[in-house]
Design an enzyme around this catalytic site. Sequence first.
Site, PDB file in Angstrom:
ATOM      1  N   GLU A 172     -13.021  -4.363   9.393  1.00 48.79           N
ATOM      2  CA  GLU A 172     -12.543  -2.979   9.324  1.00 48.79           C
ATOM      3  C   GLU A 172     -13.700  -1.983   9.266  1.00 48.79           C
ATOM      4  OE1 GLU A 172      -8.164  -3.591   7.198  1.00 48.79           O
ATOM      5  OE2 GLU A 172      -9.831  -2.818   5.996  1.00 48.79           O
ATOM      6  N   CYS A 180     -22.916   7.725   7.061  1.00 46.25           N
ATOM      7  CA  CYS A 180     -23.821   7.799   5.909  1.00 46.25           C
ATOM      8  C   CYS A 180     -24.793   8.943   6.145  1.00 46.25           C
ATOM      9  CB  CYS A 180     -24.570   6.472   5.740  1.00 46.25           C
ATOM     10  SG  CYS A 180     -25.802   6.499   4.408  1.00 46.25           S
ATOM     11  N   GLU A 329      -4.092  -8.115  10.728  1.00 52.12           N
ATOM     12  CA  GLU A 329      -3.582  -7.918   9.382  1.00 52.12           C
ATOM     13  C   GLU A 329      -2.329  -7.053   9.426  1.00 52.12           C
ATOM     14  OE1 GLU A 329      -6.233  -6.374   6.439  1.00 52.12           O
ATOM     15  OE2 GLU A 329      -7.925  -7.606   7.096  1.00 52.12           O
ATOM     16  N   TRP A 337      -2.332   0.275  -2.091  1.00 50.13           N
ATOM     17  CA  TRP A 337      -3.262   1.396  -2.107  1.00 50.13           C
ATOM     18  C   TRP A 337      -2.622   2.757  -1.877  1.00 50.13           C
ATOM     19  CZ3 TRP A 337      -2.606   2.862   2.907  1.00 50.13           C
ATOM     20  CH2 TRP A 337      -2.340   1.853   3.846  1.00 50.13           C
ATOM     21  N   PHE A 379      -1.960  -6.604  -6.290  1.00 46.45           N
ATOM     22  CA  PHE A 379      -0.576  -6.197  -6.058  1.00 46.45           C
ATOM     23  C   PHE A 379      -0.284  -5.967  -4.568  1.00 46.45           C
ATOM     24  CE2 PHE A 379      -1.136  -4.862 -10.554  1.00 46.45           C
ATOM     25  CZ  PHE A 379      -0.254  -5.784 -11.090  1.00 46.45           C
TER      26      PHE A 379
END
Length: 702
Positions: A172, A180, A329, A337, A379
């Site tokens: 990902e 950055c 995924e 989240w 979770f």
Amino acid sequence: MNAVPRDVMPVSGTAGAPSPGDRFWRRLGGVAFGGDYNPEQWPAETRAEDLRLMADARVNLVTVGVFAWARVEPTRGAYDFSFFDQVLDDLHAHGITADLATMTASPPPWLVHEHPEILPVTSDGTVLGPGGRQHFCPSSPVYRERAALLVERLATHYRGHPALGLWHVGNEYGCHIGACYCEVSADDFRRWLRERYAGDIEALNDAWSTDFWSQRYASFDHIRPPRVAPTYPNPAQRLDYMRFSNEALRGCLELEAGILRRITPEVPITTNFLMGLKAVDVFDWAPKVDVVSVDSYPDPHDERPHLLPGLLYDTMRGAGGGAPWILMEQAPSAVNWRARNAIKQPGRMRLWSWQAVAHGADAILYFQWRQSRGGAEKFHSGMVPHAGTDSRVYREIAALGRELARVPDLPGTRVRNQVAILLDWNNWWALELDSHPSDGVRHEERLLDHYAPLFELGVGVDVVPPSADLTGYALVVVPNLYLLSDENARNLSAYVSGGGALVVSFFSGIVDEHDRVHLGGYPAPLREVLGVRVEEFCPAAERETFPVRGCGALADVEGVADLWREDLRLTGAEPELVFESPDWAGRPAVTRHRFGEGVSRYLSTRLDEATMRAVLGRALTEAGVTPVVEGLPSGVQASVRTGAGRRFLILLNHTGDKHDIAVGGEWADALAPSEAVAGIVTLPPWGVAVLRGTESVDQASN
């Protein structure tokens, strides 16, 4: 005009030989099914149960070792692969292929301790610490050196291992660190700019319009990243920094991929892109991998949670040239989240998995196999949840795995469409910069304004960049292409002149690749092909609406527009919809223009969805595009996959109502092969039907 087949893999083998990607798909022998497998989180005895349950669920592909750097290199240079040796041996013994990660997505604590300078820095100067993941500067030579050493050892160690079927580079990219702003990145940015502008500082000054606000540079050494400033930073500088950041991240991928291809040239490479990720230009990255992969996490709380994933999947297929791709995924149920993490209600996981297949995926995977006991994602649901196998989630997972195994001949077939939507990451970056006429022109939302009506009209689309070969498409839709180079504008004009049908929405063709306005009246590079000139933008106030009505063939259409209006002058086009409000009565809202052998339409406002369907429906009819299945109810989707004499019709019911769908031709129920389908398919709420037919000669040639 029919879409040409797009079956070229991004990275091919030698002439006459199958590419690594082709060999990977053939190895699996059917739809791939599985997920992220993290046995390092569990005691050794759990692995025996995992392997037994994987056989029960028909798992044949797992991703291994994504976050295992600290385990295989616990201290500098002390490599220990013994744990994963046993894991891969066990997988092979049970007939499961490994998508082995390069393990570089999360640097280990010792590396941060020894080299804190690898940590990323935000635009306001904040140094982001370890403890999460992706805590590295993409330009850091230290990070890249240590990552390269790990990948070299990993590839050498597992070269020839029979379980190894795919390399999973990173994870990902850009999810948490899209850019950055540290001094290492500043130096790298200056290097990048010297290359981009061939060492000519005056060329940069011209591209960045630096005479504005006294920003003229005398030397590349004076340039810094666009950090937080007193007011709006230079937009062209910010746009270039997004390009640079995309390439800095891509450089990490290419570094690792180069090592892998040198040591294991027969093993294909992938990396998992992410739904809605702005930082990474998928069209730019896709040619660097052998198989395109994506992670998709629709919110079950959304009113129509299938639309954004559909757009995403069509983008992945377009990026891969039409080749099969991997849903790397998805969540078996809830994620961890969001502020409110909805579960996938019964049937939704199956429905949304088949939706990926309907859009061209040949692999359905999840994060993750076994739900974690600890850590930040404990979770996040797993294929084997905390409740164990006596649970709805596991029963649905295992049932889907067995169901996918019933269609071993489906992989290798292709989705072919006659309609394209254009998407350009450079436009996304530029469109959402500040100091624009309206902050309501948001890229993803406006894409869905065009995608949703086409979905409801039952028409499949490809999502491609504006530089693509468009000649095979009957209709091309251009949502809000604010940034448009002269070269791409010529591509659109040539498409229409040659007989294509084009639909362009407002605020398109405004600036060039340096975010400088095309002069001569908006949209200057498209004025001729559209037959219009925009004199002024008139953004709407919040909740302000404008009535519109149709003309000619759309005379019975009445609707509402909002968000945006343009003071439009006709220079050859004719109105197809006009505004009705007193101050704008009779002014064109939608226009149609004959150009060369083709037709273009221009939308100077944001239409409500029903009116947008009417406009696009008219464009489709003129272009000779028909739905996959006629008369589909709202919320029901149909997709056809064809190839090598095979034809599959996939029907998906994204509603809570039962629907009877009339299907023409002769079909068999692919999920219950002994059953024939005679004309009508009944779809229960959230239901799926997969029908098998025979590809005709005409279909095979399209």
